[in-house]
Motif scaffolding. Structure first.
Motif, short mmCIF file in Angstrom:
data_model
loop_
_atom_site.label_atom_id
_atom_site.label_comp_id
_atom_site.label_asym_id
_atom_site.label_seq_id
_atom_site.Cartn_x
_atom_site.Cartn_y
_atom_site.Cartn_z
N GLU A 160 -0.35 10.81 -4.77
CA GLU A 160 -1.43 11.53 -5.43
C GLU A 160 -2.63 10.62 -5.73
OE1 GLU A 160 1.73 11.46 -6.86
OE2 GLU A 160 2.38 13.34 -5.95
N ALA A 161 -2.38 9.31 -5.81
CA ALA A 161 -3.44 8.38 -6.18
C ALA A 161 -4.27 7.92 -4.98
CB ALA A 161 -2.84 7.16 -6.88
N ARG A 162 -3.95 8.40 -3.80
CA ARG A 162 -4.63 7.92 -2.60
C ARG A 162 -5.81 8.82 -2.22
NH1 ARG A 162 0.70 6.94 0.97
NH2 ARG A 162 1.58 5.34 -0.34
N SER A 163 -6.88 8.18 -1.80
CA SER A 163 -8.02 8.93 -1.28
C SER A 163 -7.87 9.03 0.24
CB SER A 163 -9.33 8.22 -1.63
OG SER A 163 -9.41 6.99 -0.94
N ARG A 188 0.82 -1.21 0.00
CA ARG A 188 0.00 0.00 0.00
C ARG A 188 0.86 1.26 0.00
NH1 ARG A 188 -5.31 -0.61 0.84
NH2 ARG A 188 -5.56 1.47 1.66
N LEU A 189 1.98 1.25 0.68
CA LEU A 189 2.83 2.44 0.75
C LEU A 189 3.66 2.66 -0.51
CD1 LEU A 189 4.05 2.36 4.44
CD2 LEU A 189 2.33 3.85 3.40
N ARG A 190 3.78 1.65 -1.36
CA ARG A 190 4.53 1.81 -2.60
C ARG A 190 3.76 2.61 -3.63
NH1 ARG A 190 8.76 -1.84 -4.56
NH2 ARG A 190 7.77 -1.18 -6.49
N ARG A 191 2.45 2.75 -3.46
CA ARG A 191 1.64 3.50 -4.43
C ARG A 191 1.94 4.98 -4.33
NH1 ARG A 191 -4.17 1.66 -3.12
NH2 ARG A 191 -4.51 3.74 -3.90
N VAL A 245 -7.16 3.70 5.96
CA VAL A 245 -6.97 2.25 6.04
C VAL A 245 -5.49 1.91 6.22
CG1 VAL A 245 -7.14 0.11 4.70
CG2 VAL A 245 -9.06 1.69 4.75
N THR A 246 -4.62 2.63 5.54
CA THR A 246 -3.18 2.40 5.68
C THR A 246 -2.71 2.72 7.09
OG1 THR A 246 -2.85 2.90 3.33
CG2 THR A 246 -0.91 2.97 4.74
#
Length: 66
Positions: free
Chosen positions: A24-27, A18-21, A33-34
């Motif tokens: 800017e793409a995270r809501s 999840r942290l590799r994304r 959730v992370t």
């Protein structure tokens, strides 16, 4: 042969993915959730010998900065 997977290891893999994304793409829900996953991972690892060693290292580092 039987394999077992610890809940801590499984959660660490999920957090890593999840942290590799890209940020800017995270809501906001995705970030929440992370954070909750990371907090749960911290609670799971805190009772292990590795968690105790990390706690001691952080304590030493905090005392060194005073």
């Amino acid at each position: 042969m039987q394999y077992t997977v610890s809940a801590s290891v499984f959660l660490a893999i999920i957090i890593f993915v999840r942290l590799r994304r890209r940020t800017e793409a995270r809501s906001r829900v995705d970030e929440t959730v992370t954070v909750l996953s990371a907090a749960t991972f911290g609670i799971l690892i805190a009772t292990t010998p590795l968690g105790q060693a990390i706690l001691q290292l952080v304590g030493v580092a905090a005392n060194a900065t005073r």
